[in-house]
Design a protein around this motif. Sequence first.
Motif, short mmCIF file in Angstrom:
data_model
loop_
_atom_site.label_atom_id
_atom_site.label_comp_id
_atom_site.label_asym_id
_atom_site.label_seq_id
_atom_site.Cartn_x
_atom_site.Cartn_y
_atom_site.Cartn_z
N PHE A 3 12.05 42.42 -3.92
CA PHE A 3 11.75 41.68 -2.69
C PHE A 3 12.31 40.26 -2.75
CE2 PHE A 3 8.39 44.94 -2.37
CZ PHE A 3 8.65 45.38 -1.08
N THR A 4 12.69 39.81 -3.96
CA THR A 4 13.31 38.48 -4.10
C THR A 4 14.83 38.57 -4.14
OG1 THR A 4 13.12 38.62 -6.52
CG2 THR A 4 11.29 37.58 -5.32
N ASP A 5 15.35 39.77 -4.02
CA ASP A 5 16.80 39.97 -4.01
C ASP A 5 17.39 39.29 -2.78
OD1 ASP A 5 19.26 41.58 -4.94
OD2 ASP A 5 19.07 42.09 -2.83
N PRO A 6 18.52 38.57 -2.91
CA PRO A 6 19.11 37.86 -1.75
C PRO A 6 19.39 38.76 -0.56
CG PRO A 6 20.13 37.12 -3.78
CD PRO A 6 19.25 38.27 -4.15
N PHE A 7 19.87 39.99 -0.82
CA PHE A 7 20.20 40.88 0.31
C PHE A 7 18.93 41.35 1.02
CE2 PHE A 7 21.55 44.98 2.19
CZ PHE A 7 22.54 44.49 3.02
N ILE A 9 16.11 39.67 1.25
CA ILE A 9 15.66 38.52 2.05
C ILE A 9 16.56 38.34 3.28
CG2 ILE A 9 15.32 36.01 2.03
CD1 ILE A 9 14.63 36.23 -0.93
N CYS A 10 17.86 38.63 3.13
CA CYS A 10 18.79 38.55 4.26
C CYS A 10 18.38 39.52 5.37
CB CYS A 10 20.20 38.86 3.75
SG CYS A 10 21.45 39.05 5.05
N ILE A 11 18.07 40.76 4.98
CA ILE A 11 17.67 41.77 5.98
C ILE A 11 16.35 41.39 6.64
CG2 ILE A 11 17.00 44.18 6.30
CD1 ILE A 11 19.98 43.77 5.82
N VAL A 12 15.41 40.92 5.84
CA VAL A 12 14.10 40.49 6.39
C VAL A 12 14.30 39.35 7.37
CG1 VAL A 12 11.89 39.43 5.80
CG2 VAL A 12 12.79 41.28 4.38
N THR A 13 15.18 38.41 7.02
CA THR A 13 15.47 37.28 7.93
C THR A 13 16.08 37.78 9.23
OG1 THR A 13 15.88 35.84 6.02
CG2 THR A 13 16.73 35.11 8.15
N LEU A 14 17.03 38.70 9.12
CA LEU A 14 17.69 39.26 10.31
C LEU A 14 16.68 39.92 11.23
CD1 LEU A 14 20.12 40.20 11.98
CD2 LEU A 14 20.43 42.07 10.36
N VAL A 15 15.84 40.78 10.66
CA VAL A 15 14.85 41.50 11.47
C VAL A 15 13.82 40.54 12.05
CG1 VAL A 15 13.02 43.24 11.40
CG2 VAL A 15 15.16 43.64 10.18
N GLY A 16 13.36 39.60 11.21
CA GLY A 16 12.34 38.65 11.67
C GLY A 16 12.81 37.79 12.82
N ALA A 30 22.53 33.51 10.89
CA ALA A 30 21.49 32.83 10.11
C ALA A 30 21.15 33.62 8.84
CB ALA A 30 20.24 32.63 10.96
N ALA A 31 21.01 34.94 8.97
CA ALA A 31 20.69 35.78 7.82
C ALA A 31 21.81 35.75 6.79
CB ALA A 31 20.43 37.21 8.28
N SER A 32 23.05 35.73 7.27
CA SER A 32 24.20 35.69 6.35
C SER A 32 24.23 34.38 5.57
CB SER A 32 25.49 35.88 7.13
OG SER A 32 25.51 37.11 7.82
N ILE A 33 23.94 33.28 6.26
CA ILE A 33 23.92 31.97 5.59
C ILE A 33 22.80 31.91 4.55
CG2 ILE A 33 23.49 29.50 5.96
CD1 ILE A 33 24.94 29.78 8.65
N VAL A 34 21.64 32.49 4.90
CA VAL A 34 20.54 32.55 3.93
C VAL A 34 20.98 33.32 2.69
CG1 VAL A 34 18.25 33.57 3.50
CG2 VAL A 34 18.68 32.29 5.61
N TYR A 35 21.68 34.44 2.89
CA TYR A 35 22.16 35.23 1.74
C TYR A 35 23.12 34.41 0.87
CZ TYR A 35 24.80 38.64 -0.95
OH TYR A 35 25.42 39.30 -1.98
N LEU A 36 24.09 33.75 1.51
CA LEU A 36 25.07 32.97 0.74
C LEU A 36 24.38 31.87 -0.06
CD1 LEU A 36 27.86 32.69 3.47
CD2 LEU A 36 27.93 34.10 1.42
N TRP A 37 23.37 31.26 0.54
CA TRP A 37 22.63 30.19 -0.13
C TRP A 37 21.87 30.73 -1.34
CZ3 TRP A 37 17.05 29.05 0.72
CH2 TRP A 37 16.64 27.92 -0.01
N LEU A 38 21.14 31.83 -1.16
CA LEU A 38 20.35 32.40 -2.24
C LEU A 38 21.23 32.99 -3.34
CD1 LEU A 38 17.53 34.20 -0.20
CD2 LEU A 38 17.34 32.07 -1.51
N ALA A 39 22.41 33.48 -2.97
CA ALA A 39 23.31 34.08 -3.95
C ALA A 39 24.15 33.03 -4.68
CB ALA A 39 24.22 35.09 -3.28
N GLY A 40 23.98 31.76 -4.29
CA GLY A 40 24.72 30.68 -4.95
C GLY A 40 26.18 30.61 -4.54
#
Length: 433
Positions: A3-7, A9-16, A30-40
Amino acid sequence: MSFTDPFTICIVTLVGLSLIGLPIGHSMIAASIVYLWLAGLDMGTAAEQLLNSMFTSYTMLAVPLFILAAEFMNSGSMTTRILHFANALVGRFRGGLAQVNVLQSLLFAGMSGSALADAAGMGKMMTRLMTQDGKYPKSFAAALTAVTSVVAPILPPSIPMVIYALVSNASIGFLFLAGILPGLLISFVQMVLVAWMARRNNYPVEAPVPLKKLPGITIRAFPALMLPVVLIVGLRGGVMTPTEAAAVAAGYALFVSVVIYRDIKWKEFYFSLQSAARTTTSIGMLIAAALVFNYVVTIENIPNAVSSFLLQYDLNPVTFLIMVNLILLLLGAVLEGSTIILIFVPVLVPTAQALGVDMVHFGVVVVFNTMIGLVTPPYGLLLFVVQRITGATMGSILKDTMPFLIGLLGSLAAVTFIPDLVLFVPRLFGYTG
């Protein structure tokens, strides 16, 4: 997957974000940017992918040009002349106006490329004609207008097929040709259903147009009816690319409306450009966001993972297509068609290719499924459009839609299980798939 995996969280952000009402395009970015941020990863990659994908895709230029062509036709009298031509052909039969609704959608489909454009343009005119003086129930007029609009993206030119070509590298020209017989099948089934319902419900017979007037009506509509012919001949004759064909469509529609019919002035020209720009911006934002999100999906190697997962079940092409139909019909009930093509289809394409499914056949099946989604509750965007136009209750519209929905599903089965129905016309023009 954690559940802490970047992808995740990306999907949860997209759906939310989608659930709270943010447009799907903005949600994907927005979800893609969150993924890029969490993935470093460099978050500027989102902008880079967006710009590179949009500005280096010559194919994408076809979308705004086809939209502009439809706007020019709506601003002038091209669509009205097509309606008069359809009325002269089938208006004399029982349920004649309903049959005209089916036929005008078939004719107008070769010009708009968009189900929503068909429903909002000619569909609005048809529902008004059908419901005036109480000739037809509002719910039936609304349901028929919604289901007949489905044929627009199946026949050439088709904006969803252009988008499918973008994610699958299939030939746009052959995709356009592949939609001809399925589109004719859809309209034929709908006309049979209308004839049956007209006799059962004793729908009115319109005053027949005298046969001696038919040549004149045909001549007046002929320039408008020639647009799809010009596109197909130009594409398959090697004279123009699909993007150039879109430019020719817009130029031809403007030429016919200004020079031949003389019913577009500077004011109408300006409003056509303005309306086309608004529609293009909306679609362009969705496509751009999906391209950024697809970059994230590619980094996660999702397409290959899905392909490996599906292939381990020893699927054959038929069972795979059945599964795809079920998945896309379910997705179509809750998502817009372009979103499905841009997000989910790229995940399915590798498996289809590995199983030997023809990409042109697959494209028609995909687009057909997403169009059925436009008349499937609870999302059913076309249902909401016709409800706003007619004021009928959604329950009554859904009830009158059911026979036509069954007809669409039957047509989808034929298109899925009889590839030759899709590929016959492309093979006449040299397709070897």
